[in-house]
Design an enzyme around this catalytic site. Structure first.
Site, short mmCIF file in Angstrom:
data_model
loop_
_atom_site.label_atom_id
_atom_site.label_comp_id
_atom_site.label_asym_id
_atom_site.label_seq_id
_atom_site.Cartn_x
_atom_site.Cartn_y
_atom_site.Cartn_z
N CYS A 120 0.76 -1.17 0.20
CA CYS A 120 0.09 0.18 -0.23
C CYS A 120 0.74 1.20 -0.41
CB CYS A 120 -0.97 -0.06 1.13
SG CYS A 120 -2.13 1.31 0.75
N CYS A 122 -0.15 4.08 1.77
CA CYS A 122 -0.57 5.69 2.57
C CYS A 122 0.41 6.07 3.39
CB CYS A 122 -2.15 5.25 2.91
SG CYS A 122 -2.19 3.77 4.55
N LYS A 195 -12.35 -5.12 1.64
CA LYS A 195 -11.92 -4.01 2.23
C LYS A 195 -12.37 -2.76 3.27
CE LYS A 195 -8.28 -1.26 4.28
NZ LYS A 195 -6.42 -0.94 3.71
N ARG A 205 -3.41 3.96 12.38
CA ARG A 205 -3.56 5.35 11.24
C ARG A 205 -2.42 6.01 12.28
NH1 ARG A 205 -9.26 5.91 7.67
NH2 ARG A 205 -9.04 4.14 7.16
N GLU A 233 -16.17 -7.69 -5.50
CA GLU A 233 -14.68 -7.22 -5.09
C GLU A 233 -14.49 -8.90 -5.59
OE1 GLU A 233 -12.86 -5.08 -5.84
OE2 GLU A 233 -14.14 -3.15 -5.04
N LYS A 248 -12.03 -7.60 5.39
CA LYS A 248 -11.51 -7.29 7.15
C LYS A 248 -12.08 -5.36 6.85
CE LYS A 248 -7.63 -3.73 7.29
NZ LYS A 248 -6.48 -3.15 6.66
N SER A 274 -6.53 -3.23 14.64
CA SER A 274 -6.61 -2.28 15.17
C SER A 274 -7.45 -1.60 16.43
CB SER A 274 -5.40 -1.19 15.06
OG SER A 274 -6.35 -0.46 14.40
C1 PBG Z 1 -3.37 0.35 4.59
C2 PBG Z 1 -3.96 -0.85 5.98
C3 PBG Z 1 -4.98 -0.09 6.91
C4 PBG Z 1 -4.83 -1.28 7.29
C5 PBG Z 1 -3.80 -2.15 6.94
N1 PBG Z 1 -3.36 -1.61 6.23
C6 PBG Z 1 -5.35 1.17 7.17
C7 PBG Z 1 -6.19 2.15 6.76
O1 PBG Z 1 -6.92 0.90 4.99
O2 PBG Z 1 -6.23 3.08 6.38
C8 PBG Z 1 -5.60 -0.79 9.03
C9 PBG Z 1 -4.83 -2.98 10.21
C10 PBG Z 1 -5.67 -1.48 11.27
O3 PBG Z 1 -6.66 -1.04 11.52
O4 PBG Z 1 -5.22 -3.37 12.25
N2 PBG Z 1 -3.86 0.95 3.90
#
Ligand code: PBG
Length: 329
Positions: A120, A122, A195, A205, A233, A248, A274
């Site tokens: 990813c 981000c 997701k 985050r 998806e 997720k 998380s």
């Molecule tokens: C990156 C990503 C995220 C998570 C895993 N990969 C955060 C998001 O999409 O903002 C979240 C994992 C978690 O909350 O434990 N894109």
């Protein structure tokens, strides 16, 4: 009056009976433990909203990997905070970034550990979105080219599995082709296929410094209200060549895990995210819940819904509890 002779309670009479007829078990083989790697050496700082989880420099990440291997865990997912960020997230495919260094070092120390790389952007872009931004819009097809580089760089570093979590359209086919062209025909793709744009990612985050600086992720992550769309998806990602698909978050989406199980023959993962972890830890710290019992119940429910694989920050605790006989699988 005729007595009812159907007595399901018979099978619940004793602990050995209950275990004998138990349908689902939480097993260490199914768990993937996520870690957060940062630049520097000798760093180990607890993440405030995720007690028990740490920002680790590469040296300490290797040490942790060795510890959890000794506890019986065999899979780790590596997230990273880079040394620099820019518009396109180029530190995401820098071979010297913490993630690539950690993957190389853990693979060297523990060749049998399954290593998952999160694909990813981000954490690596200065705007915090999961792709390349043009006029405040995340440009899907421009982003695919960048994701290919991330996946290839992680495969080069030694990742067994790459896990795209960006939710761009067409990324699985794109990454598969890029990996194959570079000779990584056996690198597994675990797609974050369904997701959702979820409030449960909050603590992550903060931990990964990856919150978007403008807008949110609803133009690419899924609407929590939609179930049929998740099946679409998943179908697309399987067609494009995903080896494992993921749902997720986990707990509020077990209906999606269940539907996916009915529909697809490939392994299904779910990510116990998380926010789900933080809520359990917070309540347990206040003495409001029995942490061990709640965690095992949650993970068992993910198995019961049909997940083969669970990505969870609870993995290390669970491994310790099972080892000490403090919980039943
Ligand atoms: C990156 C990503 C995220 C998570 C895993 N990969 C955060 C998001 O999409 O903002 C979240 C994992 C978690 O909350 O434990 N894109």
């Amino acid at each position: 009056m005729k007595l009812n002779t159907l007595r399901p309670r018979r099978l619940r009479l004793s602990a050995p009976l209950r275990v004998m007829v138990r349908e689902n078990h939480v097993c260490l083989n199914d768990l993937i433990y996520p870690i957060f790697v940062v630049p520097g050496t000798n760093v180990k700082e607890e993440i405030p909203s995720m007690p028990g989880c740490y920002h680790l420099s590469v040296d300490n990440a290797v040490r942790l990997a060795e510890d959890i291997y000794a506890l019986g865990l065999r899979a780790i997912e590596v997230f990273g905070l880079p040394a620099y960020k820019d518009e396109i997230g180029s530190s995401a495919w820098d071979p010297q970034s913490p993630v690539q260094c950690a993957i190389r070092a853990i693979k060297k120390a523990l060749p049998d550990m399954v290593i998952v790389g999160d694909v990813c952007l981000c954490q690596y872009t200065d705007h915090g979105h999961c792709g390349q931004v043009k006029d405040h819009y995340v440009d899907n097809d421009a982003t695919l080219k960048l994701l290919n580089k991330v996946a290839v760089s992680q495969a080069e570093a030694g990742a067994d599995i790459v896990a795209p979590s960006d939710m761009m359209d067409g990324r699985i086919a794109s990454i598969r082709q890029a990996l194959d062209e570079e000779g990584f025909i056996n690198t597994i793709i675990m797609s974050y296929a369904a997701k959702y744009a979820s409030g449960f990612y909050g603590p992550f985050r903060d931990a990964a410094d990856s919150a978007p600086h403008f807008g949110d992720r609803r133009q690419y992550q899924m609407d929590p209200a939609n179930g049929r769309e998740a099946m679409k998806e998943i179908d697309l990602d399987l067609e494009e060549g995903a080896d494992i698909i993921m749902v997720k978050p986990a707990l509020s989406y077990l209906d999606i895990v269940y539907q996916a199980r009915q529909r697809c023959q490939r392994p299904i993962a779910t990510y116990n995210v998380s926010g789900e972890y933080a809520m359990v830890k917070a309540a347990a710290r206040n003495g409001w819940i029995d942490e061990k019992r709640i965690v095992m119940e949650e993970l068992t429910s993910m198995k019961r819904a049909g997940a083969d694989i669970i990505i969870t920050y609870h993995a290390v605790d669970v491994a310790k509890w099972l080892k000490n006989g403090e919980v039943e699988a």
